[in-house]
Design a protein around this motif. Structure first.
Motif, PDB file in Angstrom:
ATOM      1  N   UNK A 117      -0.053   9.737 -13.320  1.00  0.00           N
ATOM      2  CA  UNK A 117       0.814  10.880 -13.057  1.00  0.00           C
ATOM      3  C   UNK A 117       1.404  11.383 -14.367  1.00  0.00           C
ATOM      4  N   UNK A 118       1.956  12.577 -14.321  1.00  0.00           N
ATOM      5  CA  UNK A 118       2.661  13.122 -15.476  1.00  0.00           C
ATOM      6  C   UNK A 118       3.986  12.373 -15.666  1.00  0.00           C
ATOM      7  N   UNK A 119       4.583  12.471 -16.858  1.00  0.00           N
ATOM      8  CA  UNK A 119       5.792  11.678 -17.141  1.00  0.00           C
ATOM      9  C   UNK A 119       6.909  11.854 -16.121  1.00  0.00           C
ATOM     10  N   UNK A 120       7.197  13.091 -15.722  1.00  0.00           N
ATOM     11  CA  UNK A 120       8.305  13.301 -14.782  1.00  0.00           C
ATOM     12  C   UNK A 120       8.023  12.639 -13.439  1.00  0.00           C
ATOM     13  N   UNK A 121       6.785  12.749 -12.959  1.00  0.00           N
ATOM     14  CA  UNK A 121       6.421  12.130 -11.685  1.00  0.00           C
ATOM     15  C   UNK A 121       6.425  10.620 -11.793  1.00  0.00           C
TER      16      UNK A 121
ATOM     17  N   UNK B 278       0.810  -1.220   0.000  1.00  0.00           N
ATOM     18  CA  UNK B 278       0.000   0.000   0.000  1.00  0.00           C
ATOM     19  C   UNK B 278       0.843   1.270   0.000  1.00  0.00           C
ATOM     20  N   UNK B 279       2.125   1.161   0.304  1.00  0.00           N
ATOM     21  CA  UNK B 279       2.991   2.343   0.219  1.00  0.00           C
ATOM     22  C   UNK B 279       3.054   2.880  -1.219  1.00  0.00           C
ATOM     23  N   UNK B 280       2.839   2.006  -2.195  1.00  0.00           N
ATOM     24  CA  UNK B 280       2.814   2.458  -3.585  1.00  0.00           C
ATOM     25  C   UNK B 280       1.731   3.503  -3.795  1.00  0.00           C
ATOM     26  N   UNK B 281       0.545   3.283  -3.222  1.00  0.00           N
ATOM     27  CA  UNK B 281      -0.565   4.221  -3.425  1.00  0.00           C
ATOM     28  C   UNK B 281      -0.322   5.526  -2.681  1.00  0.00           C
ATOM     29  N   UNK B 282       0.352   5.454  -1.543  1.00  0.00           N
ATOM     30  CA  UNK B 282       0.733   6.693  -0.844  1.00  0.00           C
ATOM     31  C   UNK B 282       1.717   7.478  -1.704  1.00  0.00           C
ATOM     32  N   UNK B 283       2.691   6.761  -2.294  1.00  0.00           N
ATOM     33  CA  UNK B 283       3.667   7.438  -3.149  1.00  0.00           C
ATOM     34  C   UNK B 283       3.015   8.137  -4.324  1.00  0.00           C
ATOM     35  N   UNK B 284       2.039   7.483  -4.947  1.00  0.00           N
ATOM     36  CA  UNK B 284       1.329   8.111  -6.072  1.00  0.00           C
ATOM     37  C   UNK B 284       0.574   9.340  -5.595  1.00  0.00           C
TER      38      UNK B 284
ATOM     39  N   UNK C  51      -3.484  -1.024 -11.375  1.00  0.00           N
ATOM     40  CA  UNK C  51      -2.888   0.234 -10.923  1.00  0.00           C
ATOM     41  C   UNK C  51      -1.478   0.426 -11.443  1.00  0.00           C
ATOM     42  N   UNK C  52      -0.691  -0.640 -11.449  1.00  0.00           N
ATOM     43  CA  UNK C  52       0.684  -0.539 -11.944  1.00  0.00           C
ATOM     44  C   UNK C  52       0.690  -0.254 -13.441  1.00  0.00           C
ATOM     45  N   UNK C  53      -0.218  -0.916 -14.185  1.00  0.00           N
ATOM     46  CA  UNK C  53      -0.291  -0.677 -15.626  1.00  0.00           C
ATOM     47  C   UNK C  53      -0.692   0.765 -15.921  1.00  0.00           C
ATOM     48  N   UNK C  54      -1.674   1.294 -15.189  1.00  0.00           N
ATOM     49  CA  UNK C  54      -2.091   2.684 -15.389  1.00  0.00           C
ATOM     50  C   UNK C  54      -0.946   3.644 -15.073  1.00  0.00           C
ATOM     51  N   UNK C  55      -0.165   3.320 -14.040  1.00  0.00           N
ATOM     52  CA  UNK C  55       0.998   4.148 -13.712  1.00  0.00           C
ATOM     53  C   UNK C  55       1.998   4.123 -14.855  1.00  0.00           C
TER      54      UNK C  55
END
Length: 363
Positions: A266-270, A102-108, A256-260
């Motif tokens: 997010x934008x490309x830089x993020x 779940x830390x991945x979703x916090x990071x996003x 979620x990973x595929x959408x990322x």
């Protein structure tokens, strides 16, 4: 009046009478309009058949099914081709504990807030002892009496590369708490993923306890858990496994990973920033990463839950695999519960990666 005159007058009168008796010529009718020729509408072009979507390799489907079926435990496996769109899975729709996944979703959510100007990665943050959580928190020795001064960016790095629970919780509340993460997931269409109440409340509830502020920074939580009976802990753990408050399906995580990866969260830089941190992760080097071949890369996030005697819970690894030719696969292996030892769990994860590599090379 002479006879000659009278004869002439009679001729004139006779001519007039004859003229009056001749009927007038009928009026000339207007030409009839040409008949309207109704032409049938041109035939509609036949609809083009929808292009066939690429199919998942049969060998990969068979391998994932075999790995899931043969593993002694409750496991969900999902492999999603980011570029072609197909998915193969084993029990991929059942919610299972995420733990530190779940830390991945916090990071996003953090990077989304940076994009919207609500914070920057250089924003200063002071971490105090009251912010400390439980279990893995490498930042803990740095937090002295007056706190530890750091930045949002440094906390994000600690959360993503070292799975630091305190760094993640501080970021979570900085961006608005669990509701902010849940809003992000809903707004961006990440279906099949929920978000729990934060590290301290999650771990306390999983153990059947209620978090106490005085436990922060000390051993109070572990002592309170150790004092519980086996039956009480088992009841709480069974309840958590049946309906995990931080639950997500393996298919939801790979979505979620595929959408990322596709730049839809997010934008490309993020996106590049977050994925680079995930590639630099120090945790789980023998999980998914153990099955890779030279030239492949993995940006990933692990998760590890609580144990009760020989039962382990929430043992996970999820991430983005990139082949040497740039083709991308989102993968999630989520073990809700098992009594298998750690090497067997890691071997399962490595075998999933090996199956993806083999299928890609045979394509």
């Amino acid at each position: 009046m002479s006879v000659k005159f009278l004869n002439a007058l009679g001729a004139v009168i006779a001519t007039s009478i004859l003229a009056a008796c001749v009927p007038a010529a009928p009026p000339v009718a207007a030409p009839a309009p040409p008949p309207v020729v109704r032409r049938p509408p041109p035939p509609r072009p036949a609809p083009r058949p929808a292009p066939e979507r690429p199919q998942a390799p049969a060998a990969l489907l068979n391998a994932v099914q075999a790995l899931g079926q043969s593993f002694d435990g409750d496991v969900g496996i999902s492999v999603r081709d980011v570029d072609d769109g197909w998915v193969v899975a084993w029990a991929g729709d059942k919610p299972r504990p995420q733990q530190s996944v779940s830390k991945l979703w916090v990071g996003i959510t953090v990077m989304d807030a940076v994009e919207k100007g609500r914070l920057t990665l250089d924003d200063p943050v002071t971490v105090r002892r009251s912010d400390l959580t439980v279990f893995h928190q490498p930042i803990r020795p740095l937090v002295k009496g007056d706190g530890y001064r750091t930045t949002v960016g440094a906390l994000l790095s600690g959360a993503m590369t070292r799975s630091d629970n305190t760094a993640n919780d501080v970021l979570l509340w900085r961006v608005g708490g669990p509701e902010a993460v849940r809003r992000m997931l809903a707004d961006k269409g990440v279906r099949g993923v929920t978000f729990g109440p934060g590290e301290r409340l999650l771990q306390a509830r999983t153990a059947g306890l209620t978090w106490r502020p005085e436990w922060a920074g000390g051993w109070g939580f572990l002592q309170a858990r150790a004092a519980m009976s086996y039956a009480a802990r088992k009841k709480a753990l069974d309840r958590y496994l049946a309906d995990p408050i931080d639950g997500a399906s393996a298919n939801g995580v790979t979505l979620g990973i595929a959408l990322l990866a596709q730049g839809k969260l997010l934008k490309p830089a993020s996106t590049d920033k977050l994925l680079s941190l995930m590639r630099a992760s120090k945790t789980g080097p023998l999980r998914l990463k153990s099955g890779l071949r030279p030239g492949w890369s993995l940006a990933h996030k692990t998760g590890t839950g609580q144990d009760l005697n020989s039962l382990s819970t929430g043992y996970n690894d999820v991430g983005l695999l990139v082949a040497p030719d740039g083709h991308r696969y989102a993968v999630a292996v989520m073990i809700a519960s098992t009594r298998q030892p750690i090497p067997a769990r890691m071997r399962l994860m490595g075998n999933v990666s090996r199956a993806i590599v083999a299928a890609h090379n045979d394509d």
